[in-house]
Write an enzyme that holds these catalytic residues in place. Structure first.
Site, PDB file in Angstrom:
ATOM      1  N   ARG A   1       1.466  -3.034   5.340  1.00  0.00           N
ATOM      2  CA  ARG A   1       0.453  -3.548   5.760  1.00  0.00           C
ATOM      3  C   ARG A   1      -0.194  -5.125   6.172  1.00  0.00           C
ATOM      4  NH1 ARG A   1      -3.855   1.203   4.051  1.00  0.00           N
ATOM      5  NH2 ARG A   1      -5.247   0.671   5.944  1.00  0.00           N
TER       6      ARG A   1
ATOM      7  N   CYS B   1       0.923  -1.166   0.579  1.00  0.00           N
ATOM      8  CA  CYS B   1      -0.520   0.005  -0.253  1.00  0.00           C
ATOM      9  C   CYS B   1       1.056   1.111  -0.076  1.00  0.00           C
ATOM     10  CB  CYS B   1      -1.117   0.093   1.489  1.00  0.00           C
ATOM     11  SG  CYS B   1      -1.766   1.115   1.472  1.00  0.00           S
TER      12      CYS B   1
ATOM     13  N   ARG C   1     -12.188   8.132  -2.426  1.00  0.00           N
ATOM     14  CA  ARG C   1     -12.863   7.071  -1.816  1.00  0.00           C
ATOM     15  C   ARG C   1     -12.725   7.492   0.286  1.00  0.00           C
ATOM     16  NH1 ARG C   1      -7.111   4.852  -0.204  1.00  0.00           N
ATOM     17  NH2 ARG C   1      -8.847   3.639   1.338  1.00  0.00           N
TER      18      ARG C   1
ATOM     19  N   ASP D   1      -4.854   9.362  10.499  1.00  0.00           N
ATOM     20  CA  ASP D   1      -5.658   9.391   9.358  1.00  0.00           C
ATOM     21  C   ASP D   1      -5.020  11.307   9.333  1.00  0.00           C
ATOM     22  OD1 ASP D   1      -5.187   7.360   9.135  1.00  0.00           O
ATOM     23  OD2 ASP D   1      -8.130   6.865   9.464  1.00  0.00           O
TER      24      ASP D   1
HETATM   25  C1  EPZ Z   1      -7.306   1.866   9.882  1.00  0.00           C
HETATM   26  O1  EPZ Z   1      -6.617   0.898   8.759  1.00  0.00           O
HETATM   27  C2  EPZ Z   1      -7.986   2.699   8.704  1.00  0.00           C
HETATM   28  N1  EPZ Z   1      -8.488   2.103   8.150  1.00  0.00           N
HETATM   29  C3  EPZ Z   1      -7.341   3.229   8.550  1.00  0.00           C
HETATM   30  O2  EPZ Z   1      -7.256   4.597   7.740  1.00  0.00           O
HETATM   31  C4  EPZ Z   1      -6.057   3.879   9.622  1.00  0.00           C
HETATM   32  O3  EPZ Z   1      -4.881   4.831   9.180  1.00  0.00           O
HETATM   33  C5  EPZ Z   1      -5.756   3.428  10.549  1.00  0.00           C
HETATM   34  O4  EPZ Z   1      -6.608   1.997  11.185  1.00  0.00           O
HETATM   35  C6  EPZ Z   1      -5.068   2.988  11.736  1.00  0.00           C
HETATM   36  O5  EPZ Z   1      -5.958   4.148  12.386  1.00  0.00           O
HETATM   37  C7  EPZ Z   1     -10.050   1.683   7.860  1.00  0.00           C
HETATM   38  O6  EPZ Z   1     -10.316   1.270   9.168  1.00  0.00           O
HETATM   39  C8  EPZ Z   1     -10.146   0.753   7.469  1.00  0.00           C
HETATM   40  P1  EPZ Z   1      -4.162  -1.028  11.284  1.00  0.00           P
HETATM   41  P2  EPZ Z   1      -5.812  -0.458   9.873  1.00  0.00           P
HETATM   42  O7  EPZ Z   1      -4.868  -2.307  11.959  1.00  0.00           O
HETATM   43  O8  EPZ Z   1      -6.874  -1.225  10.307  1.00  0.00           O
HETATM   44  C9  EPZ Z   1       0.514  -2.858  11.645  1.00  0.00           C
HETATM   45  C10 EPZ Z   1      -7.753   5.991   6.110  1.00  0.00           C
HETATM   46  O9  EPZ Z   1      -6.992   6.766   4.843  1.00  0.00           O
HETATM   47  N2  EPZ Z   1      -0.258  -4.149  11.275  1.00  0.00           N
HETATM   48  O10 EPZ Z   1      -4.400  -0.628  12.660  1.00  0.00           O
HETATM   49  O11 EPZ Z   1      -5.151  -1.837   8.158  1.00  0.00           O
HETATM   50  C11 EPZ Z   1       0.085  -1.804   9.968  1.00  0.00           C
HETATM   51  O12 EPZ Z   1       0.821  -2.157   8.927  1.00  0.00           O
HETATM   52  C12 EPZ Z   1      -6.739   4.747   5.867  1.00  0.00           C
HETATM   53  O13 EPZ Z   1      -8.890   5.870   6.018  1.00  0.00           O
HETATM   54  C13 EPZ Z   1       0.202  -5.550  11.267  1.00  0.00           C
HETATM   55  O14 EPZ Z   1       1.905  -5.368  11.558  1.00  0.00           O
HETATM   56  O15 EPZ Z   1      -4.236  -0.503  10.575  1.00  0.00           O
HETATM   57  C14 EPZ Z   1       0.182  -0.580  11.082  1.00  0.00           C
HETATM   58  O16 EPZ Z   1       1.597  -0.319  10.372  1.00  0.00           O
HETATM   59  C15 EPZ Z   1      -5.436   4.960   5.981  1.00  0.00           C
HETATM   60  N3  EPZ Z   1      -0.134  -6.403  11.085  1.00  0.00           N
HETATM   61  C16 EPZ Z   1      -0.315  -0.832  12.244  1.00  0.00           C
HETATM   62  O17 EPZ Z   1      -0.273  -2.847  12.853  1.00  0.00           O
HETATM   63  C17 EPZ Z   1      -1.681  -6.475  11.195  1.00  0.00           C
HETATM   64  O18 EPZ Z   1      -1.752  -7.582  10.918  1.00  0.00           O
HETATM   65  C18 EPZ Z   1      -1.939  -0.424  12.200  1.00  0.00           C
HETATM   66  O19 EPZ Z   1      -2.507  -0.701  11.530  1.00  0.00           O
HETATM   67  C19 EPZ Z   1      -1.872  -5.505  11.117  1.00  0.00           C
HETATM   68  C20 EPZ Z   1      -1.590  -4.338  10.984  1.00  0.00           C
END
Ligand code: EPZ
Length: 430
Positions: free
Chosen positions: A122, A117, A398, A306
């Site tokens: 992610r 991404c 989006r 965000d």
């Molecule tokens: C959610 O994404 C949001 N998307 C994102 O919104 C937001 O930036 C993000 O949470 C953080 O607040 C939705 O709700 C649809 P995470 P998510 O899992 O759930 C790592 C926007 O612009 N991780 O909380 O995918 C990950 O890589 C966006 O609206 C792992 O390593 O984010 C990141 O570094 C984009 N393994 C951190 O954790 C996993 O299995 C937090 O990601 C899952 C996550």
């Protein structure tokens, strides 16, 4: 490809209504898969990601309808296809949110891996580990996650290595109909997670502790139909407040909730803005230029990742310097070089950006790279002298409903120019 042309330099003034939150609506829609009945949704925003989730549910066999009052009705009882194909997942990573519900309901699921991404790698490893802890057998083959739990999922104690928003939502949904009790530790406290629990409880789910770092879910036999209300979009709310401030204007956002934005609003106050909060409305203005203010992104209730890009745009015109540290995603600084093209002074060092305030920004052609990066370019363009053209604006569609109309209502001069080669590429969507 559509472009936005923004004729900058006009102070934005007036009020604008918050839309429903995209990131809350997506898991709420996915949760319909668990429900033995119809769910009627209020305040679902008209956005491309929402349309993608609706297509996914239709692909799985659900009946989806919109009525004259803009309510969305989903009946997932006819669904019979526990799969999320690559073509849909590649345009929206949040499609992975159907994994937990599909596995719970059908005892099996086949969901494409989202891939990389624009803002970071992610992975969804924590979603998968949690499902395995609940008894699922999982393999990854040909780009797909194949999960099976023919005798159902079993409650388990799961401690996330780090806070994950959609990971928490996915496992919460998986646990609702599982046998026994699931405890999620180091869970996300984001308001979108609370919204999901608040939808599921009246439909029969037994969930406690949402909004804290420990969520307990006791499995029940079935969920019945009902209604769900999407919370206001806190990120959209903050973006419009920032638009007022960056243009030296005075903007009020209505139908919103300041309690979800405490970290952002306290940073605005620290920067010298006046923030007035009253019964679901937030108004912001500043009598003098803002002061440089440091920010470090953190899971809720910390400063949201965000809003990092939008806050950085604000700081480009502040007096003095600001240090902006991104701790959630490893690559969420794609907006920096575009802001520099508009005249900002920003130096990047690893996960930290040093922003030195400048006197003015000036128009230039720039390119949107992801949703929130696009929002920061819109903010900078609103303040810049001259007309800025922002290309690849599909990113903003989006997550920001009727953006030209809403900005126009506040006095901005924004036009959309359509191009014919609208292109969706894979892997760079949130
Ligand atoms: C959610 O994404 C949001 N998307 C994102 O919104 C937001 O930036 C993000 O949470 C953080 O607040 C939705 O709700 C649809 P995470 P998510 O899992 O759930 C790592 C926007 O612009 N991780 O909380 O995918 C990950 O890589 C966006 O609206 C792992 O390593 O984010 C990141 O570094 C984009 N393994 C951190 O954790 C996993 O299995 C937090 O990601 C899952 C996550």
């Amino acid at each position: 490809m559509d472009r936005l042309i923004i004729h900058g330099g006009r102070p934005l003034r007036g009020s604008v209504e918050a839309s429903g939150a995209k990131n809350a609506a997506l898991p709420l829609l996915a949760a319909s898969i668990l429900v033995d009945g119809q769910v009627s949704y209020h305040r679902v925003p008209h956005l491309r990601d929402i349309a993608t989730m609706m297509s996914l549910l239709v692909y799985q066999g659900a009946k989806v309808a919109v009525d004259d009052h803009n309510r969305l009705h989903i009946d997932s009882r006819p669904a019979n296809q526990p799969e999320a194909p690559y073509d849909l997942v590649k345009t929206m990573r949040a499609s992975a949110l159907v994994l937990g519900p599909l596995l719970s309901r059908f005892g099996k699921a086949r969901v494409s891996l989202p891939g990389g991404c624009a803002i970071g790698a992610r992975p969804i490893d924590m979603h998968l580990k949690g499902l395995e802890a609940m008894g699922a057998a999982i393999t990854v083959e040909n780009g797909y996650v194949n999960a099976s739990a023919p005798y159902g999922l079993t409650g388990s104690r799961i401690c996330f290595d780090r806070v994950t928003v959609t990971g928490t939502e996915n496992l919460m949904m998986a646990a609702v109909l599982a046998h026994g009790e699931t405890v999620l530790e180091n869970a996300s406290q984001e308001p979108e997670v609370v919204n999901l629990a608040e939808m599921l409880r009246p439909l029969g789910a037994d969930i406690a502790g949402d909004g804290t770092s420990t969520i307990t879910i006791r499995g029940v036999d079935a969920l019945h139909g009902g209604t769900a209300e999407v919370i206001p979009d806190r990120i959209e709310t903050a973006t419009y407040l920032a638009a007022g401030l960056i243009t030296g204007g005075d903007v009020m956002v209505t139908d919103t909730d300041d309690r979800m934005l405490e970290a952002f609003l306290s940073h605005l106050r620290e920067a010298g803005a006046t923030v007035e909060v009253h019964a679901g409305t937030i108004r912001c203005y500043a009598k003098q230029p803002l002061k440089g203010t440091d920010v470090r992104t953190m899971p809720h209730p910390g400063f949201p990742t965000d809003l990092q890009a939008q806050f950085m745009a604000l700081m480009t015109l502040a007096q003095g310097s600001s240090t902006i540290r991104e701790t959630i995603f490893e690559n969420r600084f794609m907006h920096v070089q575009e802001l520099v093209r508009l005249g900002a002074n920003i130096q990047l060092n690893g996960n930290t950006a040093l922003v030195r305030g400048v006197e003015y920004l000036s128009a230039a052609p720039v390119m949107a790279t992801d949703l929130r990066a696009s929002a920061s370019l819109v903010l900078a363009a609103l303040a810049a002298e001259g007309s800025t053209e922002i290309s690849r604006i599909y990113h903003i569609d989006r997550g920001y409903e009727r953006i030209e109309e809403k900005l126009g209502k506040l006095g901005a001069e924004v036009e959309r120019r359509s191009g014919s080669n609208h292109m969706l590429t894979g892997g760079d969507f949130g």
